[in-house]
Write a protein that holds these residues in place. Sequence first.
Motif, PDB file in Angstrom:
ATOM      1  N   ALA A 108       0.854  -1.189   0.000  1.00 35.74           N
ATOM      2  CA  ALA A 108       0.000   0.000   0.000  1.00 35.74           C
ATOM      3  C   ALA A 108       0.888   1.235   0.000  1.00 35.74           C
ATOM      4  N   TYR A 109       0.616   2.161  -0.917  1.00 37.34           N
ATOM      5  CA  TYR A 109       1.401   3.398  -1.023  1.00 37.34           C
ATOM      6  C   TYR A 109       0.505   4.581  -0.658  1.00 37.34           C
ATOM      7  N   VAL A 110       0.940   5.370   0.308  1.00 38.32           N
ATOM      8  CA  VAL A 110       0.135   6.486   0.814  1.00 38.32           C
ATOM      9  C   VAL A 110       0.981   7.741   0.816  1.00 38.32           C
ATOM     10  N   GLN A 111       0.457   8.799   0.229  1.00 36.83           N
ATOM     11  CA  GLN A 111       1.168  10.076   0.169  1.00 36.83           C
ATOM     12  C   GLN A 111       0.430  11.089   1.038  1.00 36.83           C
ATOM     13  N   LYS A 160       1.651  -6.444   3.317  1.00 34.91           N
ATOM     14  CA  LYS A 160       2.917  -6.688   3.994  1.00 34.91           C
ATOM     15  C   LYS A 160       3.804  -5.452   4.042  1.00 34.91           C
ATOM     16  N   VAL A 161       3.571  -4.516   3.133  1.00 28.93           N
ATOM     17  CA  VAL A 161       4.398  -3.306   3.053  1.00 28.93           C
ATOM     18  C   VAL A 161       3.493  -2.081   3.009  1.00 28.93           C
ATOM     19  N   LEU A 162       3.696  -1.161   3.933  1.00 32.08           N
ATOM     20  CA  LEU A 162       2.984   0.115   3.949  1.00 32.08           C
ATOM     21  C   LEU A 162       3.999   1.231   3.749  1.00 32.08           C
ATOM     22  N   ILE A 163       3.893   1.932   2.624  1.00 27.89           N
ATOM     23  CA  ILE A 163       4.794   3.054   2.323  1.00 27.89           C
ATOM     24  C   ILE A 163       4.079   4.344   2.665  1.00 27.89           C
ATOM     25  N   LEU A 164       4.643   5.107   3.597  1.00 31.11           N
ATOM     26  CA  LEU A 164       4.139   6.433   3.941  1.00 31.11           C
ATOM     27  C   LEU A 164       5.089   7.455   3.347  1.00 31.11           C
ATOM     28  N   ASP A 165       4.650   8.145   2.332  1.00 29.85           N
ATOM     29  CA  ASP A 165       5.482   9.119   1.612  1.00 29.85           C
ATOM     30  C   ASP A 165       5.064  10.506   2.055  1.00 29.85           C
ATOM     31  N   PHE A 166       5.824  11.064   2.994  1.00 32.31           N
ATOM     32  CA  PHE A 166       5.516  12.394   3.518  1.00 32.31           C
ATOM     33  C   PHE A 166       6.174  13.433   2.622  1.00 32.31           C
TER      34      PHE A 166
END
Length: 207
Positions: free
Chosen positions: A149-152, A197-203
Motif C-alpha cells: 500500500a502506497y500512501v502520500q 505486507k508493506v505500507l509506504i508512507l510518503d511524507f
Amino acid sequence: MTANGPVPFILPGPIPARESLAGWQQWRLTRHSFTPAPVMDLTAWRLLSPRKRTLHDLHRAATHANLPLLATPMSRAVEKLLNGRIESNALKFKPSTRAGVMVSGGGYQGKTESVCEVAAAFEDRWLALHQHLNPDAAPGCRDLHVPVAYVQTPVTAKPKSTCKAILNFYSSPVVTRMDLPELIHQVSASLRDHGTKVLILDFTDCG
C-alpha cells in the motif's frame, strides 16, 4: 495518435496515481513498459522523412523525461536494507512490532522511486509465490490481495489524517466522526484483511 496509428512511445491510459489501489497496480504492471528511443547518428537522422524525424525527436524527449533510475552505491545499500527488512517482516509470524525503515534526504534524489521500485518488485515475487491469492484470507472470503500500500501525505499530517489517507488507498469508507482509536482499528483491519505486507508512507512537503 498519428495517421498511421498510435504513437508507440506514449503509453495508453491516464498517468497512474499510485496513492490509490487501482493506480498502484497500474503503475506496478506498466513501470517497465516504456521503450527508449533508439540510438541514431546524425547521418541516419537526416535520412529520415520529416514526419519520422519529428517522431524520433519526440521519442528522444520522452526518453529524457522517463529516464530509469541509475544504480549507485547508496541506492544499492538502500535496496539491500529495504529488501531484507520487507522479507523479514513478511515472513514473521510473531505478533511483535515490525521494524520500519525511514529514507530521508533532499528533494529530487529518487527516494520515492527507489522505495516504490523495491516494494513493487517484492509484490511481484509475493504474488507469484502465492498464485495471486491471499494466503491469510478468512475462509469463505475473497478479499483483494494487496501486498503493498502506497500512501502520500503532507509532512504536517496528523495521525487521524494519516489513517484516513491509508483507508482511502483501499477505498475504504471513513465515517467523519470516528475518533483516533477507531481509525487505527480500521486501518489495522484493512492491512490484515488485504494481506498487506508493506505500507509506504510518503511524507511530502506541500509548502
